[in-house]
Enzyme design. Structure first.
Site, short mmCIF file in Angstrom:
data_model
loop_
_atom_site.label_atom_id
_atom_site.label_comp_id
_atom_site.label_asym_id
_atom_site.label_seq_id
_atom_site.Cartn_x
_atom_site.Cartn_y
_atom_site.Cartn_z
N CYS A 286 -17.75 26.04 -37.86
CA CYS A 286 -19.03 26.18 -37.50
C CYS A 286 -19.70 27.34 -37.69
CB CYS A 286 -18.94 25.88 -35.84
SG CYS A 286 -18.52 24.35 -35.61
N1 LIG Z 1 -14.56 21.33 -35.36
C1 LIG Z 1 -15.30 21.81 -34.45
O1 LIG Z 1 -15.05 22.57 -33.28
C2 LIG Z 1 -16.92 21.26 -34.36
C3 LIG Z 1 -17.75 21.64 -33.47
C4 LIG Z 1 -18.88 21.35 -33.45
C5 LIG Z 1 -19.60 20.53 -34.60
N2 LIG Z 1 -18.63 20.47 -35.54
C6 LIG Z 1 -19.09 19.66 -36.80
O2 LIG Z 1 -18.78 18.28 -36.93
C7 LIG Z 1 -18.57 17.90 -38.22
C8 LIG Z 1 -17.09 17.35 -38.40
O3 LIG Z 1 -16.25 18.50 -38.24
P1 LIG Z 1 -14.68 18.18 -37.81
O4 LIG Z 1 -14.24 19.55 -37.32
O5 LIG Z 1 -14.32 17.15 -37.09
O6 LIG Z 1 -14.14 18.12 -39.42
P2 LIG Z 1 -12.73 17.39 -39.87
O7 LIG Z 1 -12.45 17.75 -41.10
O8 LIG Z 1 -11.64 17.62 -38.79
O9 LIG Z 1 -12.80 15.97 -40.03
C9 LIG Z 1 -13.73 15.07 -40.66
C10 LIG Z 1 -13.06 13.95 -40.95
O10 LIG Z 1 -13.78 13.02 -41.81
C11 LIG Z 1 -13.15 12.39 -42.81
N3 LIG Z 1 -13.93 12.03 -43.90
C12 LIG Z 1 -14.63 12.66 -44.73
N4 LIG Z 1 -15.53 12.10 -45.46
C13 LIG Z 1 -15.39 10.64 -45.13
C14 LIG Z 1 -15.81 9.47 -45.50
N5 LIG Z 1 -16.84 9.26 -46.36
N6 LIG Z 1 -15.65 8.39 -44.56
C15 LIG Z 1 -14.64 8.61 -43.58
N7 LIG Z 1 -14.21 9.65 -43.18
C16 LIG Z 1 -14.30 10.71 -43.95
C17 LIG Z 1 -12.04 13.25 -43.30
O11 LIG Z 1 -11.01 12.71 -43.88
C18 LIG Z 1 -11.52 14.12 -41.87
O12 LIG Z 1 -10.67 13.39 -41.27
C19 LIG Z 1 -18.87 19.18 -39.04
O13 LIG Z 1 -20.25 18.77 -39.50
C20 LIG Z 1 -18.94 20.15 -38.06
O14 LIG Z 1 -19.36 21.33 -38.62
C21 LIG Z 1 -17.51 20.63 -35.42
#
Ligand SMILES: NC(=O)c1ccc[n+]([C@@H]2O[C@H](COP(=O)([O-])OP(=O)(O)OC[C@H]3O[C@@H](n4cnc5c(N)ncnc54)[C@H](O)[C@@H]3O)[C@@H](O)[C@H]2O)c1
Length: 448
Positions: A286
């Site tokens: 983030c």
């Molecule tokens: N990790 C955090 O602490 C956090 C906190 C707030 C916001 N965010 C935001 O949330 C969003 C997700 O982050 P995250 O940390 O969960 O990412 P992540 O990489 O842990 O998880 C994303 C998942 O999406 C899957 N994916 C990708 N493309 C796909 C598709 N076309 N269809 C189905 N699945 C698909 C991936 O395989 C993965 O498992 C981002 O925008 C991030 O900025 C993350």
């Protein structure tokens, strides 16, 4: 509003209230999986969608791939009907679809929305009247309206439109940012208020009804853009304040003042001050990334976001500052980085989590290798580390023994499992970037 199937808004809300509404969550990562578990715990039947077969298989066999989520929690959710799949035709059976896919930066430091567009293109053909689609991935203001809505309308073979008001049929679309802070045990997830901005009042109302069943407080705002900007303001606020203390830390070191003592004193002020702490550089999905989504978008409006750029400059420089401090410490021992044995403690981007995305440790290890150091790492969360989008380390975890063999130990991540007193006792030189050795008085410690 009544859908072509004759379902009214109040019918949909009733389905939510009696937990008959089915929820699809796309992206079973750090955000999507815990969200799926929250809905499951509340009795909803949740389907998790992911393109990674390994994750789908693990979840369906009752396992977990995220350290802080125990297999037990997955198995509990399965009792409420939780399943994982990579088959998008299952979208048709859902009532609400929540998108939690990555939003990284490209190699040119620009928003990479390919995961969001890929997801929307995959789900669009399966959407029908009355469906609710919510984007949770962090992104620049305008994404939901300018990217998601047109892709849904273009990708649906039945000419489905996005509904804008209660008189219209169609798909309802909203944005609701994820505000989780992994590893933060002080606030329960359901106590973090959920901001929601819909494309129209019905979308807002429906999204609020879903989130209202798992979060104690929902904060509706007037549009998806306001919700998108809210998330960016929160992260930019952190990024800029961390840059401020990182810069002041460098000045304090020159002046012989302990920045942590200063922060501890300043935070006794009961108003107008919030403590942020310096470190070896930003990490995670983030704070190092999201602000640049806004600076990219701002250019479209002929506007430069100077705070973001300055904060980025200071924060990106921090791993280099750590290397300078190490060089200084080794110099006192008549040694150079070239040829030294260095142990990096902690790969994760912050304490007690199993996430190394954008971790400053990765940059520090690469810089040390470039300078000819013989580098090892220890991190209880990572038995090995291979290649990522921006690194290629190919290393294995080194046991935490015989620390005297290293010319220096750098504390990059202050995992709570480490015995810092023992580390200082055994090591020749300790570079502490996290104030993990606070209260210890030893000439071996360089705090930076
Ligand atoms: N990790 C955090 O602490 C956090 C906190 C707030 C916001 N965010 C935001 O949330 C969003 C997700 O982050 P995250 O940390 O969960 O990412 P992540 O990489 O842990 O998880 C994303 C998942 O999406 C899957 N994916 C990708 N493309 C796909 C598709 N076309 N269809 C189905 N699945 C698909 C991936 O395989 C993965 O498992 C981002 O925008 C991030 O900025 C993350």
């Amino acid at each position: 509003m009544t859908t072509t199937d004759g379902i009214s808004l109040s019918d949909l809300k009733r389905k939510i209230e009696n937990r008959q509404a089915r929820i699809g969550i796309v992206g079973m990562g750090y955000v999507g999986l815990p969200l799926a578990l929250l809905f499951s715990n509340e009795g909803f039947r949740v389907t998790g969608f992911d393109i990674e077969e390994r994750k789908v298989k693990t979840l369906n066999s009752g396992g977990s791939y995220i350290v802080r989520i125990l297999p037990d929690a997955i198995q509990q959710a399965q009792k409420s009907g939780f399943v994982a799949t990579s088959d998008y035709s299952e979208i048709e059976k859902m009532d609400a679809i929540i998108i939690c896919v990555p939003t990284p930066l490209s190699e040119y430091h620009e928003p990479d929305l390919s995961y969001v567009t890929g997801t929307v293109e995959s789900i669009a053909p399966h959407l029908h009247d009355g469906h609710l689609v919510i984007l949770e991935s962090t992104t620049y203001p305008g994404t939901t309206e300018e990217l998601v809505v047109p892709l849904i309308e273009k990708g649906n073979p039945r000419g489905l439109k996005v509904a804008r008001n209660s008189a219209e049929n169609g798909v309802h679309v909203a944005f609701s940012p994820e505000r989780e802070d992994p590893g933060n045990e002080t606030v329960a997830r359901h106590d973090i208020p959920k901001v929601v901005g819909g494309c129209g009042a019905v979308a807002s109302e429906l999204a609020s009804a879903y989130y209202g069943s798992i979060f104690r407080r929902v904060v509706p705002v007037s549009s998806p853009s306001v919700a998108e900007m809210t998330k960016l303001l929160e992260n930019i606020y952190r990024c800029v304040n961390i840059a401020l203390v990182n810069e002041l830390k460098q000045l304090c070191i020159r002046m012989g003042i302990d920045i942590h003592e200063v922060i501890d004193a300043a935070k006794t002020k009961p108003f107008g001050f919030q403590a942020f702490y310096p470190g070896p550089g930003l990490g995670g999905h983030c704070i190092p990334i999201d602000p640049f989504y806004l600076s990219w978008k701002a250019k479209q409006f002929d506007f430069r976001t100077r705070f973001i750029e300055l904060a980025g400059e200071v924060n990106i420089n921090m791993p280099y500052f750590v290397i300078d401090q190490l060089a200084e410490g080794l110099n006192q021992h008549r040694k150079s980085i070239n040829g030294s044995k260095i142990l990096v403690l902690g790969l994760a981007y912050k304490r007690d989590i199993d996430d190394l995305r954008e971790s400053p440790s990765l940059t520090i290890i690469e810089l040390l290798r470039d300078k000819g150091a013989n580098v090892s790492y220890n991190d209880p969360f990572f038995p090995t580390v291979g290649r990522g989008r921006h690194y290629a380390l190919n290393m294995s975890n080194t046991p935490l023994d015989n620390l005297a063999q290293y010319d220096a130990v750098i504390i990059v991540t202050d995992h709570s499992a480490y015995d810092y007193r023992a580390i200082v006792d055994q090591a020749q030189l300790v570079i502490d970037t996290r104030n993990a050795t606070r209260g210890m008085d030893s000439p071996k410690i360089v705090r930076c």
